[in-house]
Structures are given as C-alpha cells and as structure tokens.
Design an enzyme around this catalytic site. Sequence first.
Site, short mmCIF file in Angstrom:
data_model
loop_
_atom_site.label_atom_id
_atom_site.label_comp_id
_atom_site.label_asym_id
_atom_site.label_seq_id
_atom_site.Cartn_x
_atom_site.Cartn_y
_atom_site.Cartn_z
N ASP A 200 0.84 -1.19 0.00
CA ASP A 200 0.00 0.00 0.00
C ASP A 200 0.88 1.25 0.00
OD1 ASP A 200 -2.15 -1.68 0.23
OD2 ASP A 200 -2.33 -1.44 2.41
N1 URA Z 1 -1.29 -5.92 3.87
C1 URA Z 1 -1.76 -4.65 3.90
O1 URA Z 1 -2.78 -4.38 4.50
N2 URA Z 1 -1.06 -3.71 3.23
C2 URA Z 1 0.09 -3.95 2.57
O2 URA Z 1 0.68 -3.03 2.00
C3 URA Z 1 0.56 -5.27 2.55
C4 URA Z 1 -0.14 -6.24 3.22
#
Ligand code: URA
Length: 261
Positions: free
Chosen positions: A108
């Site tokens: 993310d």
């Molecule tokens: N899980 C999440 O919630 N975000 C990420 O970036 C990776 C795994």
Amino acid sequence: MAKGKLRLDKMLGHIGYGTRTEIKQLVKAGLVTVNGKVAKDSGLQVDPYNDEVNVDGERVRYREFIYILMNKPAGVVSATEDLRDKTVVDLLAAEHAAFEPFPVGRLDKDTEGLLLLTNDGRLAHRLLSPKKHVPKTYYAKVAGRVTDEDGEAFARGVRLDDGYVTLPAELRVLSVRQAPGSEPEWTSEIELTITEGKFHQVKRMFESVGKRVTYLKRISMGSLRLDERLALGEVRELTGEELEGLLNYGGKEATEGCPRR
Ligand code: URA
C-alpha cells in the site's frame, strides 16, 4: 549471427549506457574497447558474458536481469507509472531504471519496507503465484490490545469484510502497552506472516478482530529479508546468495543455465 552474441550498442544500451546514438558517439570517441582493442563499430557482435568490454576504462558487467531490494518509503505507490503519485520506479537511479524493472507485488502507499523490483517476469510470476504460498512477514503497530485469541483466530483463518476466509497465518506479539493518561489506550507491536496477498490483507485481518493497523512494514518475503541498513527509499541489488534463495522458492531449474528467457 553467432549464438549468444549481441550487437555492442544493444548490449550497452540494455545496461544503461544510453541510446544507440549516444553509444555510437562513445565508440566514435574511442572510449569503448572489446578484449583490449578499441571498437570501431557500435554494431560489432560481442559475447556479452565472455568478451571483456570496457567503457572509458571501466569493465562493463552485463546482465539481462536485475533484482533490486528496496526499503520502500510511505507516500509512493508500488507501480511503474501513475498519473498522480510518485512510484517506486521513480526512486531508482538511471542505471537501474534502464532495465525497466517492476515491483513484485504491491505494498500500500502508506506501507514501508521490503519491495523486490525486477525485470525477470518468470521469477516474479513464481513468487506471486497463489499456488506457491510464499510467506511474507510484516511488522505492524496496532491500535488495540492484540491477544492470544487473535493469534488463534489468524491461525484458523479469519473472514474478511468481503467474505473471504484467509489461509492460516502466524501472529507473534512483540509488545502490548497501555499509554499512561486519563483515557489509557492500548497499542501493540506484532509480526504477522501470511502466505497469500489479498488487497490490504494485514489491515483487513486486524479489522476482522476489531483492531486498526497504524503502521505497517514488510520485513521478509520468502527467504529474502529487508536489509535494515537501507534507509527508506534506498535500494541495492540482491546478492548472489539472496537471489539463489528466492529462486529456490519458485523452482530453481527454470533459471539455472538459462540467462535468456
Ligand atoms: N497488507 C496490507 O494491509 N497492506 C500492505 O501493503 C501489505 C499487506
């Protein structure tokens, strides 16, 4: 054309020495040697792995694939291009970007930590294949009091907001603290290992047990660990050992002795 040979300009272009015209100029200036002799023609056929090519006195190390470990900072997206945001590829130096690497999977925008970038589509495919169950470990700060029951729930699998039930995951609680004050709030630090990669998976797993992730960092993927010496936004190429470890996760035979795919 002899087997395994490449045009000199193609070889140098691939590893970031510039456009065909720019390389022609380097050759014209007498700056490129092949096996000790000044190259006269940028179209010369060379064996990129066995001929000794120097540019301006420096030995050129040819490779077709690049494997880059990044400590991804928050605020950049895991993509090769984006209309609004800066991407992880925008953080790369020209010598790495020349290989046109892409991120293996997504973190993310606000997640930090280990991100592999490569132009090796086959390795990326194997690492991301849902059938391979490559483990990924995250460190997180969580608002709330993470309990053993949460660990048991994650080990069984939890139902996410879209109804999907996660595969067994391993939770390690590192600390659980209560902030002093009139309305004390719990915060926990954890490590969670998952073997799949659903959208916002870690955050949604905690939501399913009524808690909120406030900070997330990936610390490993398969055998590859985040190099904590890398500052946020910094990169380095994988060592031979790290690459070997990753290839073992996805079927070693496909890469050995097969520089071109
Ligand atoms: N899980 C999440 O919630 N975000 C990420 O970036 C990776 C795994």
